[in-house]
Design an enzyme around this catalytic site. Structure first.
Site, PDB file in Angstrom:
ATOM      1  N   ASP A   1       0.879  -1.161   0.000  1.00 18.94           N
ATOM      2  CA  ASP A   1       0.000   0.000   0.000  1.00 18.94           C
ATOM      3  C   ASP A   1       0.923   1.219   0.000  1.00 18.94           C
ATOM      4  O   ASP A   1       2.109   1.129   0.365  1.00 18.94           O
ATOM      5  CB  ASP A   1      -0.948   0.002   1.196  1.00 18.94           C
ATOM      6  CG  ASP A   1      -2.149   0.937   0.941  1.00 18.94           C
ATOM      7  OD1 ASP A   1      -2.059   1.788   0.029  1.00 18.94           O
ATOM      8  OD2 ASP A   1      -3.162   0.827   1.652  1.00 18.94           O
TER       9      ASP A   1
HETATM   10  C1  BGC Z   1      -4.921   3.407   0.022  1.00 15.41           C
HETATM   11  C2  BGC Z   1      -5.013   2.470  -1.155  1.00 15.41           C
HETATM   12  C3  BGC Z   1      -4.758   3.206  -2.430  1.00 15.41           C
HETATM   13  C4  BGC Z   1      -3.398   3.879  -2.330  1.00 15.41           C
HETATM   14  C5  BGC Z   1      -3.018   4.678  -3.552  1.00 15.41           C
HETATM   15  C6  BGC Z   1      -3.644   4.205   0.019  1.00 15.41           C
HETATM   16  O1  BGC Z   1      -3.661   5.200   0.985  1.00 15.41           O
HETATM   17  O2  BGC Z   1      -5.017   2.685   1.222  1.00 15.41           O
HETATM   18  O3  BGC Z   1      -6.282   1.863  -1.189  1.00 15.41           O
HETATM   19  O4  BGC Z   1      -4.834   2.358  -3.524  1.00 15.41           O
HETATM   20  O5  BGC Z   1      -3.398   4.769  -1.235  1.00 15.41           O
HETATM   21  O6  BGC Z   1      -3.777   5.830  -3.617  1.00 15.41           O
END
Ligand code: BGC
Length: 762
Positions: free
Chosen positions: A230
């Site tokens: 993530d």
């Molecule tokens: C989120 C993800 C997301 C990623 C990119 C993170 O903060 O938890 O779900 O895909 O950011 O934006």
């Protein structure tokens, strides 16, 4: 296209280290000299949010226009894998048009608590429903040549402290509740990628969790894609790479690449580990670009808007409908009062990384006005402002409009500040201003239908007291306004069924006292009793059970046959007939629940194992046949460390919700099950429950002081008192003196017999 193995063999350590960390916020590093292109990743998952040209990484809402499809809380309620597949395919078209290779989604985390701020991005409290819908979405997307990134693996069920909290969860609960949606999607649809979560699991960050990322994901489920972090989840890149993470995102401007190359040079990271991760990125890059290069075929946004509208109606749940109050008759005389700012300013998506810049948005008000034009007068008044502040003037105006109207449609819900990625809710009530207004309006005109827009569930009992019908639209995407008009006027059916229980009070939820935990730890103390599994076990009343939702017609269920072709194998076929017994076409979701009647382990009262959405014309019947496989009867057996089906009776129930079971049949499974080997740490009760073990124990003890052996025959009370003690302790505190040789012989004799475990109560 380049050959991944050849490219890998020609890459330097620095190039490989660069490849396993992002080049920017949304791209991987290509290797120009070898013809390896860079991949573009983008959020997702309810629409493509390709960052606009020149947008800075903090400018998260500056994205290219794209279709905002209904969010997962909505599509989860559709119970319709074919619909999810269609949406996936449409998203692939838009990804291709926008030059996106990997769409970051779907999110399949389980709705453990209704407070989770990101529940709108997740499908369900049930892993089978979440997993099947996710698998269908991934299949649709990937058939279009775009990769999915299944997220957030794993146990990311809250936003509070999401980047540092450790989810304390036992293995059985992970295997039965928090893993299966991932497992079903991985094994059924082979996503290009899996995204690990921010949180730790039992003390180890997901990004460094070898058991999670390697043993379970690859070993048990056969995942062959790449694991991406993530965004910003990596604390220790070397530990992550070793554990099975393949790509750190976003890019760290060379910092991670330098650290990894340095670790290889210092001998603290093996080059083989680096090769493994780089190889996976190369293979994914080659696969994703195989069918197409940089071409960008145009997407049909008009067709996707129609799909978004149909999907919103298929996902809408009609919670109550007194005496067929809905649909409204467009030709009936009298004014239609539309009250509530949400009718004019629709709430159709959630905040944070899934926020889409929609191609077009239509308000329910405009759609209603257009639909009844020339037939009924529509009068709108906002009633309240979206910030939750009381406004006596708006309230008075609304009461005036309601008094003069024949029927009132009130649009209530949550605003974007009340639920989003990044924080959890503190309550599941609708704002007090809206509830006060509803009460006041009901006092002057009781003919009210309420339309709700919210991502996480809200308490509905206060609403239902004052409304003749309640329609839950969730966050239904850019075309939800049109879908509302379609449903209110009977042009479309409310096709949704609850993917999440609506409780009577927040404190009824099983995670209540353990959510969101301390800043460092959250204890999943309710274990596998999540959602309806808990409400059913505890016999709690709920406002609306899992699976509930009304149609504009009615359905009957009949002629259930549950057949087991071979009782020695845990497989069954379940067939039944669904009949549309009402006067118009409609759909119902037939749900199959399984109960292990004779379980020796503590198991839920019933668990959803299969479902089918059935569309029928008035009077039409259809035979539905569904198959249950071994897993549908199994539980995660901690003693055997595997999925286990115990022989005995299983109940198969079919119905229209977890508490509206219309048919049931018992089947007997005579599956072989070898006993768990006994050790000196098995309890006296476990030893004496098996004839061979009991005899062996008695034989071994006849030579010693026989306080215990006397008890076997004579003193039942003493025996039950010591039954829970491990044999080793019994022997230690008793004076029974068993030599090592005698103990070894006893263990051999006790475990020699391979007959099935006796299951208590049979
Ligand atoms: C989120 C993800 C997301 C990623 C990119 C993170 O903060 O938890 O779900 O895909 O950011 O934006």
């Amino acid at each position: 296209m380049f050959d991944p193995s050849d490219a890998l063999s020609r890459m330097t350590v620095d190039e490989k280290a660069a490849l396993v960390t992002g080049a920017s916020m949304w791209t991987t590093a290509g290797v120009e000299r070898l013809g390896v292109p860079s991949l573009v990743l983008s959020d997702g998952p309810h629409g493509v949010r390709r960052a606009a040209e020149g947008a800075s990484s903090s400018d998260i809402y500056r994205t290219e226009p794209a279709t905002a499809f209904p969010t997962a809380c909505a599509t989860g309620s559709s119970w319709d894998p074919a619909l999810l597949e269609e949406i996936g395919a449409a998203l692939a078209d838009e990804c291709r048009a926008l030059g996106v290779d990997v769409l970051l989604g779907p999110g399949v985390n389980i709705k453990r608590s209704p407070l989770c701020g990101r529940n709108f991005e997740y499908f369900s409290e049930d892993p089978v429903l979440a997993g099947r819908l996710a698998a269908a979405w991934i299949s649709g997307l990937q058939r279009g040549g775009v990769g999915a990134s299944l997220k957030h693996f794993a146990a990311n069920n809250q936003e509070t402290g999401r980047m540092r909290v450790s989810a304390e969860v036992d293995e059985r609960t992970l295997r039965e509740i928090y893993f299966p949606a991932f497992e079903i999607a991985v094994t059924g649809a082979r996503p290009a990628s899996v995204m690990c979560s921010y949180n730790a699991i039992n003390g180890t960050p997901a990004a460094e969790h070898e058991w999670l990322l390697t043993n379970v994901l690859r070993g048990d489920w056969g995942f062959e894609g790449f694991v991406v972090s993530d965004w910003g989840a990596v604390g220790d890149p070397v530990a992550s790479l070793r554990a099975g993470l393949d790509l750190e995102m976003p890019g760290t401007r060379g910092r991670t690449a330098a650290a990894l190359a340095g670790a290889v040079a210092a001998g603290t990271l093996s080059e083989a580990d680096l090769d493994r991760a780089a190889g996976r990125i190369l293979r994914a890059t080659a696969d994703l670009r195989a069918g197409h290069g940089q071409d960008r075929p145009a997407a049909d946004f008009g067709r996707h808007d129609d799909l978004a509208r149909r999907a919103a109606a298929e996902s809408a749940v009609l919670l109550t409908n007194e005496n067929g109050f809905l649909p409204l008759d467009p030709g009936r005389g009298g004014t239609l009062a539309v009250i509530g700012e949400f009718a004019h300013t629709p709430r159709f998506q959630g905040g944070g990384s899934s926020h889409v810049r929609p191609v077009r948005v239509r308000a329910a008000l405009d759609e209603l006005v257009a639909a009844v034009a020339g037939r009924r007068e529509v009068v709108f008044t906002p009633g309240f402002t979206l910030d939750g502040a009381a406004s006596p003037a708006l309230r008075d105006e609304a009461l005036g409009v309601a008094t003069a109207a024949e029927t009132v449609v009130m649009f209530l819900g949550l605003n974007e500040a009340q639920e989003s990625e990044g924080f959890d809710r503190e309550s599941i009530d609708l704002p007090a201003v809206q509830l006060d207004l509803l009460r006041a309006v009901a006092a002057v005109n009781p003919r009210i239908a309420v339309v709700l827009s919210n991502g996480g569930v809200v308490l509905t009992r206060h609403v239902e007291r004052h409304a003749r019908a309640v329609l839950e639209m969730w966050l239904g995407g850019q075309a939800s306004g049109g879908a509302v008009a379609d449903i209110l006027l009977g042009v479309a059916e409310p096709g949704g069924r609850l993917a999440e229980t609506i409780p009577l009070a927040l404190s009824d939820n099983p995670s209540y006292v353990n959510f969101p935990g301390t800043p460092d730890q959250v204890l999943y103390g309710e274990r596998h009793y999540v959602g309806y599994r808990w409400y059913d076990k505890a016999g709690r009343e709920v406002a609306h059970p899992f699976g509930h939702g009304l149609s504009y017609t009615t359905f009957g269920y009949s002629d259930l046959r549950a057949e087991v072709p071979d009782p020695a194998r845990a497989e069954a076929t379940v067939a039944f007939t669904v009949t549309n017994t009402g006067g118009r076409a409609g759909s119902d979701v037939a749900q199959v629940y399984v109960t292990d009647v004779d379980a020796s382990a503590d198991r839920p009262e019933r668990e959803l194992k299969a479902f089918r959405k059935v569309r029928l014309a008035a009077g039409e019947s259809r035979r539905v046949e569904l198959r249950l496989t071994e897993r549908d009867f199994a539980f995660w057996d901690v003693r055997r460390n595997r999925w286990t089906v115990e022989p005995g009776t299983f109940r198969v129930a079919v119905g229209a919700s977890s508490r509206d079971l219309r048919l049931s049949a018992d089947i007997d499974l005579a599956v072989p099950l070898s006993p768990v080997p006994l050790t000196l740490d098995s309890t006296l009760g476990e030893w004496t429950a098996r004839r061979a073990a009991r005899d062996a124990l008695q034989r071994a003890m006849t030579d010693g002081d026989d306080r215990i052996s006397r008890a076997f025959g004579a003193d039942e009370a003493l025996l039950s008192m010591v039954a829970s003690m491990p044999l080793r302790r019994v022997l230690a505190i008793g004076t029974a003196d068993i030599s090592d040789d005698a103990a070894t012989a006893m263990l051999e004799q006790a475990n020699a017999e391979g007959r099935p475990d006796p299951v208590p109560g049979r």
